[in-house]
Scaffold this active site. Sequence first.
Site, PDB file in Angstrom:
ATOM      1  N   LYS A 209      -3.939   7.755  -7.403  1.00  0.00           N
ATOM      2  CA  LYS A 209      -2.926   8.304  -8.310  1.00  0.00           C
ATOM      3  C   LYS A 209      -2.311   7.187  -9.160  1.00  0.00           C
ATOM      4  O   LYS A 209      -2.220   7.284 -10.364  1.00  0.00           O
ATOM      5  CB  LYS A 209      -1.861   9.019  -7.466  1.00  0.00           C
ATOM      6  CG  LYS A 209      -0.750   9.617  -8.277  1.00  0.00           C
ATOM      7  CD  LYS A 209       0.200  10.402  -7.385  1.00  0.00           C
ATOM      8  CE  LYS A 209       1.469  10.767  -8.160  1.00  0.00           C
ATOM      9  NZ  LYS A 209       2.436  11.500  -7.373  1.00  0.00           N
ATOM     10  N   GLU A 215      -5.562  -1.531  -1.316  1.00  0.00           N
ATOM     11  CA  GLU A 215      -6.787  -1.245  -0.548  1.00  0.00           C
ATOM     12  C   GLU A 215      -7.870  -0.679  -1.472  1.00  0.00           C
ATOM     13  O   GLU A 215      -9.038  -1.078  -1.433  1.00  0.00           O
ATOM     14  CB  GLU A 215      -6.510  -0.231   0.573  1.00  0.00           C
ATOM     15  CG  GLU A 215      -5.632  -0.739   1.700  1.00  0.00           C
ATOM     16  CD  GLU A 215      -4.144  -0.529   1.443  1.00  0.00           C
ATOM     17  OE1 GLU A 215      -3.755  -0.334   0.267  1.00  0.00           O
ATOM     18  OE2 GLU A 215      -3.377  -0.576   2.431  1.00  0.00           O
ATOM     19  N   GLY A 271       0.601  12.694  -3.800  1.00  0.00           N
ATOM     20  CA  GLY A 271      -0.698  12.246  -3.284  1.00  0.00           C
ATOM     21  C   GLY A 271      -1.227  13.159  -2.184  1.00  0.00           C
ATOM     22  O   GLY A 271      -2.388  13.573  -2.192  1.00  0.00           O
ATOM     23  N   ARG A 272      -0.374  13.498  -1.223  1.00  0.00           N
ATOM     24  CA  ARG A 272      -0.827  14.309  -0.076  1.00  0.00           C
ATOM     25  C   ARG A 272      -0.966  15.774  -0.424  1.00  0.00           C
ATOM     26  O   ARG A 272      -1.317  16.587   0.420  1.00  0.00           O
ATOM     27  CB  ARG A 272       0.109  14.092   1.113  1.00  0.00           C
ATOM     28  CG  ARG A 272       1.577  14.344   0.814  1.00  0.00           C
ATOM     29  CD  ARG A 272       2.469  13.804   1.920  1.00  0.00           C
ATOM     30  NE  ARG A 272       3.888  13.890   1.594  1.00  0.00           N
ATOM     31  CZ  ARG A 272       4.576  12.975   0.927  1.00  0.00           C
ATOM     32  NH1 ARG A 272       3.967  11.888   0.489  1.00  0.00           N
ATOM     33  NH2 ARG A 272       5.864  13.126   0.704  1.00  0.00           N
ATOM     34  N   GLU A 357       4.136  12.336   6.477  1.00  0.00           N
ATOM     35  CA  GLU A 357       4.617  11.580   5.316  1.00  0.00           C
ATOM     36  C   GLU A 357       5.671  12.407   4.566  1.00  0.00           C
ATOM     37  O   GLU A 357       6.566  11.854   3.924  1.00  0.00           O
ATOM     38  CB  GLU A 357       3.452  11.215   4.376  1.00  0.00           C
ATOM     39  CG  GLU A 357       3.793  10.081   3.429  1.00  0.00           C
ATOM     40  CD  GLU A 357       2.583   9.497   2.699  1.00  0.00           C
ATOM     41  OE1 GLU A 357       2.181   8.361   3.010  1.00  0.00           O
ATOM     42  OE2 GLU A 357       2.029  10.176   1.810  1.00  0.00           O
ATOM     43  N   LYS A 512       3.879  -2.528   2.723  1.00  0.00           N
ATOM     44  CA  LYS A 512       3.038  -2.993   1.605  1.00  0.00           C
ATOM     45  C   LYS A 512       3.574  -4.320   1.070  1.00  0.00           C
ATOM     46  O   LYS A 512       2.822  -5.257   0.820  1.00  0.00           O
ATOM     47  CB  LYS A 512       3.093  -1.977   0.451  1.00  0.00           C
ATOM     48  CG  LYS A 512       2.351  -0.693   0.671  1.00  0.00           C
ATOM     49  CD  LYS A 512       2.363   0.084  -0.648  1.00  0.00           C
ATOM     50  CE  LYS A 512       1.993   1.527  -0.464  1.00  0.00           C
ATOM     51  NZ  LYS A 512       2.184   2.340  -1.670  1.00  0.00           N
TER      52      LYS A 512
HETATM   53  O1  F6P Z   1       1.048   4.531   0.817  1.00  0.00           O
HETATM   54  C1  F6P Z   1       1.278   5.877   0.724  1.00  0.00           C
HETATM   55  C2  F6P Z   1       0.634   6.475  -0.476  1.00  0.00           C
HETATM   56  O2  F6P Z   1       1.450   6.295  -1.580  1.00  0.00           O
HETATM   57  C3  F6P Z   1       0.321   7.946  -0.258  1.00  0.00           C
HETATM   58  O3  F6P Z   1       1.400   8.759  -0.448  1.00  0.00           O
HETATM   59  C4  F6P Z   1      -0.796   8.142  -1.190  1.00  0.00           C
HETATM   60  O4  F6P Z   1      -1.482   9.321  -0.903  1.00  0.00           O
HETATM   61  C5  F6P Z   1      -1.594   6.887  -0.940  1.00  0.00           C
HETATM   62  O5  F6P Z   1      -0.625   5.885  -0.751  1.00  0.00           O
HETATM   63  C6  F6P Z   1      -2.573   6.504  -2.020  1.00  0.00           C
HETATM   64  O6  F6P Z   1      -1.945   6.268  -3.226  1.00  0.00           O
HETATM   65  P1  F6P Z   1      -2.770   6.197  -4.575  1.00  0.00           P
HETATM   66  O7  F6P Z   1      -3.437   7.519  -4.765  1.00  0.00           O
HETATM   67  O8  F6P Z   1      -1.759   5.916  -5.642  1.00  0.00           O
HETATM   68  O9  F6P Z   1      -3.776   5.098  -4.449  1.00  0.00           O
END
Ligand code: F6P
Length: 548
Positions: A209, A215, A271-272, A357, A512
Amino acid sequence: MADRTRPNQLPEWTALAKHREELDGVGLRELFAADPGRGGGYTLQVGDLSVDYSKQLVTDETLRLLRELAAARDVFGLRDAMFRGEKINVTEDRAVLHTALRAPRDAVIEVDGENVVPKVHAVLDKMSGFADRVRSGEWTGHTGKRIKNVVNIGIGGSDLGPAMAYEALRAFTDRSSTVRFVSNVDGADLHEATRDLDPAETLFIIASKTFTTIETITNATSARQWLLSGLGAGQEAVAKHFVALSTNAEKVTEFGIDPDNMFEFWDWVGGRYSYDSAIGLSLMIAVGPDRFREMLDGFHTVDEHFRTAPAESNVPLLLGLLGVWYGNFHGAQSHAVLPYSHYLSKFTAYLQQLDMESNGKSVDRQGMPVAWQTGPVVWGTPGTNGQHAYYQLIHQGTELIPADFVGFARPVGELSESLKAQHDLLMANFFAQTQALAFGKTADEVRAEGVAQELVPHKTFRGDHPTTTILAPELTPSVLGQLVALYEHKVFVQGAIWNIDSFDQWGVELGKVLAKRVEPALTEGADVPGLDTSTQALVAKYRELRKK
Ligand code: F6P
């Protein structure tokens, strides 16, 4: 005057606490004996899902009091605000509109005065066109070879949803292609996902997102290296092998992905709550656009039910309130979700993020500490495997663990006749477990079987372990969408009762930041100012061991 934002100050809360005391010692055997219509009567239907809550430690009065609490907390008012696109995610000042992702083409849902539904369908159409081209072989890799492997790189909501749904709908997937999911920054994850693949036949979908998640960006960078060195090609090969799913066009371009190969979504999709957005592209490639849309229709069926059904028959409301009943009035701290389907092997892991979450919060929407328990620990794996592992604790341990049993009347997929026949055995276990959990086995019943007295306590089952049974005809794309939407709205109901913001996730930020700060200590042995002595000692040990 009670502060209506503090649920535990409401008279409806006090009434529930009193009712809980009155019900103390009233078990399921008694409740069933008192009401011959309970079995079958305590059942609601939503879409294809039949939801039986007869084995819950509740009476009509409990349910009435719980609904009064929901009314006092104006759960339906907040629900309507969510569906209208109001910014109910207060700490991020965002609308919460995953329901718009599955709204029909002619729906009108506005955010800041703009109807977002045409944008949603434009992206769905773009995804469909792309998925069809990959599936038909029209979209080829840099060398002209057909794409046979799709690797989704993402984490959290950008991984768990499509990974779960891909497993769930495997029976509907194109078996001639491979879809894999890489999330962990542990290099082993990408290595194992790619080691047997031909780069010329591989498409990477970078799902993020924000497009800043360390990662994902690290894995995406390594995947690009793997691809380019495997192909012996330059940057120009990226366009045919990398697409992005993101809200952040700038970062996607910076990474080197052609903006034409970006599938967009928006900040009002958490995201979720995002796997039915562009984040579902890998799933769409696997099952095809038609099946994906059937899944969206399943989501929409439950959205409409949640939006319009009266409180007495509103299933997400019921499930949310049952969770409140056990968490806040029985002290239950966890909730098990136990699917009796091999295909739902990742379902509970997906729900962990959705629920934990969302509702793992300890301040309310006004920033005040809560004085009531919020989200439970959600856990579980498919039955019957769990039966031979941890069910012992559910049956005879000291914790109260409410559980949802999810099962299907028919198996899906091209199973042989004999494998199909195994389904009845699977489901016999499904029904037996909720029966055993509810009614247990008394000491007298054990004795009557001639069990030696010293073993009687060991073989006695207390019972009164509450379960909900969710039964559907079969695990189709639509039914999967219905199940996920059911849990999304359950989580919403609980957040509304507890007056917490279910749509932010500040709790993941600190780790993080600290990881970034500590990394130079690991890689370069840098002296990180302010590092506590425990972490300093551990890092020193790590560096020493790493040398060996
Ligand atoms: O670290 C939590 C989070 O922000 C989640 O809520 C989200 O789904 C995930 O990291 C991945 O985030 P992104 O889609 O921005 O890489």
